[in-house]
Design an enzyme around this catalytic site. Structure first.
Site, PDB file in Angstrom:
ATOM      1  N   CYS A  16      -5.648   7.839   8.346  1.00  0.00           N
ATOM      2  CA  CYS A  16      -5.997   7.392   9.703  1.00  0.00           C
ATOM      3  C   CYS A  16      -5.762   8.497  10.722  1.00  0.00           C
ATOM      4  O   CYS A  16      -4.760   9.214  10.664  1.00  0.00           O
ATOM      5  CB  CYS A  16      -5.158   6.180  10.085  1.00  0.00           C
ATOM      6  SG  CYS A  16      -5.580   4.712   9.151  1.00  0.00           S
ATOM      7  N   ARG A  66      -9.009  -0.057   3.166  1.00  0.00           N
ATOM      8  CA  ARG A  66      -8.039   0.879   2.594  1.00  0.00           C
ATOM      9  C   ARG A  66      -6.675   0.218   2.415  1.00  0.00           C
ATOM     10  O   ARG A  66      -5.852   0.700   1.642  1.00  0.00           O
ATOM     11  CB  ARG A  66      -7.887   2.105   3.503  1.00  0.00           C
ATOM     12  CG  ARG A  66      -9.092   3.020   3.464  1.00  0.00           C
ATOM     13  CD  ARG A  66      -8.793   4.355   4.123  1.00  0.00           C
ATOM     14  NE  ARG A  66      -7.374   4.607   4.049  1.00  0.00           N
ATOM     15  CZ  ARG A  66      -6.595   4.892   5.094  1.00  0.00           C
ATOM     16  NH1 ARG A  66      -7.097   4.985   6.281  1.00  0.00           N
ATOM     17  NH2 ARG A  66      -5.313   5.090   4.928  1.00  0.00           N
ATOM     18  N   ARG A 112       0.063  14.334  12.657  1.00  0.00           N
ATOM     19  CA  ARG A 112       0.367  14.124  11.244  1.00  0.00           C
ATOM     20  C   ARG A 112       0.461  15.433  10.450  1.00  0.00           C
ATOM     21  O   ARG A 112      -0.176  15.600   9.405  1.00  0.00           O
ATOM     22  CB  ARG A 112      -0.648  13.177  10.594  1.00  0.00           C
ATOM     23  CG  ARG A 112      -0.823  11.876  11.329  1.00  0.00           C
ATOM     24  CD  ARG A 112      -1.528  10.840  10.498  1.00  0.00           C
ATOM     25  NE  ARG A 112      -0.620  10.148   9.607  1.00  0.00           N
ATOM     26  CZ  ARG A 112      -0.998   9.147   8.790  1.00  0.00           C
ATOM     27  NH1 ARG A 112      -2.250   8.772   8.758  1.00  0.00           N
ATOM     28  NH2 ARG A 112      -0.130   8.562   8.011  1.00  0.00           N
ATOM     29  N   LYS A 128       0.839  -1.212   0.000  1.00  0.00           N
ATOM     30  CA  LYS A 128       0.000   0.000   0.000  1.00  0.00           C
ATOM     31  C   LYS A 128       0.872   1.258   0.000  1.00  0.00           C
ATOM     32  O   LYS A 128       0.673   2.160  -0.813  1.00  0.00           O
ATOM     33  CB  LYS A 128      -0.904   0.014   1.239  1.00  0.00           C
ATOM     34  CG  LYS A 128      -1.556   1.367   1.485  1.00  0.00           C
ATOM     35  CD  LYS A 128      -2.466   1.379   2.697  1.00  0.00           C
ATOM     36  CE  LYS A 128      -1.826   1.794   3.992  1.00  0.00           C
ATOM     37  NZ  LYS A 128      -1.520   3.220   4.128  1.00  0.00           N
ATOM     38  N   ASN A 129       1.829   1.310   0.922  1.00  0.00           N
ATOM     39  CA  ASN A 129       2.567   2.561   1.066  1.00  0.00           C
ATOM     40  C   ASN A 129       3.543   2.817  -0.077  1.00  0.00           C
ATOM     41  O   ASN A 129       4.022   3.929  -0.241  1.00  0.00           O
ATOM     42  CB  ASN A 129       3.240   2.628   2.444  1.00  0.00           C
ATOM     43  CG  ASN A 129       2.207   2.822   3.548  1.00  0.00           C
ATOM     44  OD1 ASN A 129       1.064   3.195   3.278  1.00  0.00           O
ATOM     45  ND2 ASN A 129       2.583   2.548   4.784  1.00  0.00           N
ATOM     46  N   ASP A 173       3.523   0.476  12.074  1.00  0.00           N
ATOM     47  CA  ASP A 173       2.322  -0.107  11.453  1.00  0.00           C
ATOM     48  C   ASP A 173       2.066  -1.542  11.920  1.00  0.00           C
ATOM     49  O   ASP A 173       0.994  -2.088  11.678  1.00  0.00           O
ATOM     50  CB  ASP A 173       2.443  -0.078   9.920  1.00  0.00           C
ATOM     51  CG  ASP A 173       2.516   1.340   9.387  1.00  0.00           C
ATOM     52  OD1 ASP A 173       2.130   2.276  10.119  1.00  0.00           O
ATOM     53  OD2 ASP A 173       2.961   1.522   8.239  1.00  0.00           O
TER      54      ASP A 173
HETATM   55  N1  EPU Z   1       5.798  14.634  10.882  1.00  0.00           N
HETATM   56  C1  EPU Z   1       5.809  15.989  11.180  1.00  0.00           C
HETATM   57  N2  EPU Z   1       5.873  16.870  10.141  1.00  0.00           N
HETATM   58  C2  EPU Z   1       5.943  16.479   8.850  1.00  0.00           C
HETATM   59  C3  EPU Z   1       5.930  15.107   8.551  1.00  0.00           C
HETATM   60  C4  EPU Z   1       5.854  14.198   9.595  1.00  0.00           C
HETATM   61  O1  EPU Z   1       5.757  16.380  12.343  1.00  0.00           O
HETATM   62  O2  EPU Z   1       6.009  17.348   7.960  1.00  0.00           O
HETATM   63  C5  EPU Z   1       5.683  13.656  11.974  1.00  0.00           C
HETATM   64  C6  EPU Z   1       4.305  12.972  11.950  1.00  0.00           C
HETATM   65  O3  EPU Z   1       3.349  13.722  12.648  1.00  0.00           O
HETATM   66  C7  EPU Z   1       4.590  11.627  12.591  1.00  0.00           C
HETATM   67  C8  EPU Z   1       6.039  11.339  12.182  1.00  0.00           C
HETATM   68  O4  EPU Z   1       6.601  12.596  11.773  1.00  0.00           O
HETATM   69  O5  EPU Z   1       4.539  11.754  13.986  1.00  0.00           O
HETATM   70  C9  EPU Z   1       6.189  10.305  11.088  1.00  0.00           C
HETATM   71  O6  EPU Z   1       5.515  10.707   9.950  1.00  0.00           O
HETATM   72  P1  EPU Z   1       5.893  10.216   8.466  1.00  0.00           P
HETATM   73  O7  EPU Z   1       5.853  11.438   7.620  1.00  0.00           O
HETATM   74  O8  EPU Z   1       7.109   9.378   8.463  1.00  0.00           O
HETATM   75  O9  EPU Z   1       4.646   9.282   8.168  1.00  0.00           O
HETATM   76  P2  EPU Z   1       3.663   9.393   6.954  1.00  0.00           P
HETATM   77  O10 EPU Z   1       4.413   9.635   5.708  1.00  0.00           O
HETATM   78  O11 EPU Z   1       2.522  10.277   7.306  1.00  0.00           O
HETATM   79  C10 EPU Z   1       3.858   6.851   6.290  1.00  0.00           C
HETATM   80  C11 EPU Z   1       2.864   5.755   6.074  1.00  0.00           C
HETATM   81  C12 EPU Z   1       2.305   5.337   7.415  1.00  0.00           C
HETATM   82  C13 EPU Z   1       3.453   4.893   8.309  1.00  0.00           C
HETATM   83  C14 EPU Z   1       4.528   5.979   8.415  1.00  0.00           C
HETATM   84  C15 EPU Z   1       5.747   5.546   9.177  1.00  0.00           C
HETATM   85  C16 EPU Z   1       1.974   6.286   3.895  1.00  0.00           C
HETATM   86  C17 EPU Z   1       0.834   6.781   3.081  1.00  0.00           C
HETATM   87  N3  EPU Z   1       1.798   6.253   5.211  1.00  0.00           N
HETATM   88  O12 EPU Z   1       3.128   7.903   6.916  1.00  0.00           O
HETATM   89  O13 EPU Z   1       1.437   4.254   7.159  1.00  0.00           O
HETATM   90  O14 EPU Z   1       2.958   4.632   9.598  1.00  0.00           O
HETATM   91  O15 EPU Z   1       4.932   6.393   7.099  1.00  0.00           O
HETATM   92  O16 EPU Z   1       6.297   4.422   8.605  1.00  0.00           O
HETATM   93  O17 EPU Z   1       3.005   5.899   3.354  1.00  0.00           O
HETATM   94  C18 EPU Z   1      -0.304   2.749   7.651  1.00  0.00           C
HETATM   95  O18 EPU Z   1       0.024   2.146   6.631  1.00  0.00           O
HETATM   96  O19 EPU Z   1      -1.115   2.294   8.496  1.00  0.00           O
HETATM   97  C19 EPU Z   1       0.310   4.062   7.911  1.00  0.00           C
HETATM   98  C20 EPU Z   1      -0.161   4.914   8.808  1.00  0.00           C
END
Ligand code: EPU
Length: 416
Positions: free
Chosen positions: A115, A395, A120, A22-23, A303
């Site tokens: 989610c 999803r 986030r 998915k990711n 995750d």
């Molecule tokens: N963060 C910030 N500012 C930013 C970006 C991130 O403060 O500009 C913080 C977030 O609030 C969070 C942390 O950094 O506390 C990690 O966020 P990251 O950006 O790494 O996560 P993401 O890109 O929003 C993706 C996956 C998630 C997975 C995380 C960590 C996708 C679409 N989502 O999220 O997947 O948990 O990386 O590996 O790729 C899931 O599949 O259930 C899922 C939530």
């Protein structure tokens, strides 16, 4: 609203084939618009993909599925405002920020969905775009990002964010000059995206490292990519096998993407055998309690934190689990406790008192991986469990019911 009913305590035997990640696919599809004609193979059947398809169709992109291969042709594409009707269906809608900015130097897009597991925010993404010469403004939920020219820049992320690494990379591929991303995320899904973009003519170095260097190119030419197997889907079914399996084989996996997860299972004394691209799992009567702390890759994946909580319920003693990535990722524990668990939340850590015998109940899915944790609980519980709000599960888990019933689970979908 649809719900899933499960009669627990069935033995699971046979093979489960893992789908594309998915990711990965949620970044590969927006990335495709930087190119003209691309093929993405091994696309999972999940609603996040359908939501991205809707956005592409709205932007006049031609799409066609041949089996699990998605053919994308952007020859007639137009840049339009992506309003919340489209953006809020998933988190990854915000990858159109980097992709449209890179392609058209302008994007108007509403806030993303996904989610509800923490703040986030996406300030690192926006700061990165600004460093490259873009202007960012917002009125309410609608963001406008424009640039006369996107210029390569040296960007250091305050935290190795997956989303920020992807979005900045998408903006940088067609920018002028060299962009560096320091403290970049090293998750395998980022490597899959780099491979895709490079196949299409991008010049990106630093795959699987925390320093990514992107030398801007004038254009991308069609490319092809195979989505890597979903390591979180794999982990979820491996847990199902450790709780209820008899020679349950989880096939089409990349064991090297699951190292820290396997380390924890080994500590617990779980019965599993890793093969080249599969894992054979068997139930054991006694498991040891452990302490888990989530971390960025290659650490223990956040995750799989909620799914492994269900396994910790079966251990002979007290386990702890610390969540370091998200502030609100324990919503599964309320329902596990209603099923008979004893889990106590203390800020970023939960304490799980095992062993527990779970009983079937009416439970609700609050987010994707909470849903996975509840499915695992329902498969082990005595009696019937009804899981509501399953839209979250759909999803991210391709053919969930079919994959599990094929190996002996008793479960079905009920629509109202
Ligand atoms: N963060 C910030 N500012 C930013 C970006 C991130 O403060 O500009 C913080 C977030 O609030 C969070 C942390 O950094 O506390 C990690 O966020 P990251 O950006 O790494 O996560 P993401 O890109 O929003 C993706 C996956 C998630 C997975 C995380 C960590 C996708 C679409 N989502 O999220 O997947 O948990 O990386 O590996 O790729 C899931 O599949 O259930 C899922 C939530």
């Amino acid at each position: 609203m649809d719900k899933i009913k499960v009669i627990g305590e069935q033995t699971l035997s046979g093979k489960i084939y893992i789908s594309g990640s998915k990711n990965s696919v949620v970044s590969l599809i927006p990335a495709a618009i930087l190119s003209n004609k691309v093929i993405i193979e091994e696309v999972p059947k999940i609603s996040d993909v359908s939501s991205l398809e809707e956005i592409l169709k709205y932007l006049n992109v031609d799409l066609k599925f041949e089996g699990s291969s998605l053919h994308i042709d952007t020859s007639n594409m137009v840049n339009k405002d992506i309003t919340n009707e489209y953006s809020t269906k998933l988190r990854a809608s915000y990858y159109f920020m980097g992709a449209l900015l890179g392609k058209y130097k302008k994007v108007v897009i509403s806030l993303p969905g996904g989610c509800s597991i923490g703040k986030r925010s996406f300030d690192f993404h926006l700061n990165g775009f600004e460093k490259m010469g873009a202007r960012v403004s917002n009125v309410g939920d609608l963001y406008t990002i424009t640039a006369d020219k996107l210029m390569g820049a040296d960007i250091r992320l305050p935290f190795p964010s997956v989303g920020a690494t992807v979005n900045i990379m998408l903006a940088a591929v067609l920018a002028e000059g060299r962009t560096t991303i320091d403290n970049a995320a090293t998750e395998p899904e980022i490597g899959n995206l780099i491979e895709f973009l490079n196949n299409a003519g991008a010049k990106i170095e630093g795959k699987d490292t925390s320093k990514i260097v992107i030398n801007g190119v004038d254009k991308l030419n069609g490319g092809k990519i195979q989505v890597i197997p979903d390591r979180i889907e794999a982990g979820t079914y491996i847990l199902a096998g450790i709780m209820n399996g008899k020679n349950l084989e989880i096939c089409n996996i990349r064991p090297d993407h699951l190292t820290s997860f396997f380390d924890k299972l080994r500590q617990m004394g779980a019965n599993f055998e890793i093969r080249k691209d599969s894992v054979i799992t068997n139930k054991v009567e006694h498991l040891k309690p452990i302490d888990v702390e989530t971390a960025v890759y290659p650490g223990f994946p956040t995750d799989l934190q909620q799914p492994i909580t269900t396994l910790l319920l079966m251990a002979d003693g007290v386990s702890t689990l610390k969540e370091t990535i998200y502030e609100n990722r324990f919503q599964n524990t309320k329902y596990l406790n209603e099923m008979g668990a004893n889990i106590v939340i203390n800020e970023d850590t939960i304490t799980v008192y095992g062993p527990t015998k779970l009983s079937g109940k009416l439970v609700k899915t609050s987010d994707l991986r909470a849903g996975a944790a509840l499915i695992l609980a329902a498969l082990s519980a005595h009696g019937e469990t009804t899981i509501t709000d399953i839209k979250h599960l759909l999803r991210g888990y391709s053919d969930l019911i079919q994959k599990l019933t094929n190996v002996g689970a008793k479960m079905w979908l009920e629509s109202e």
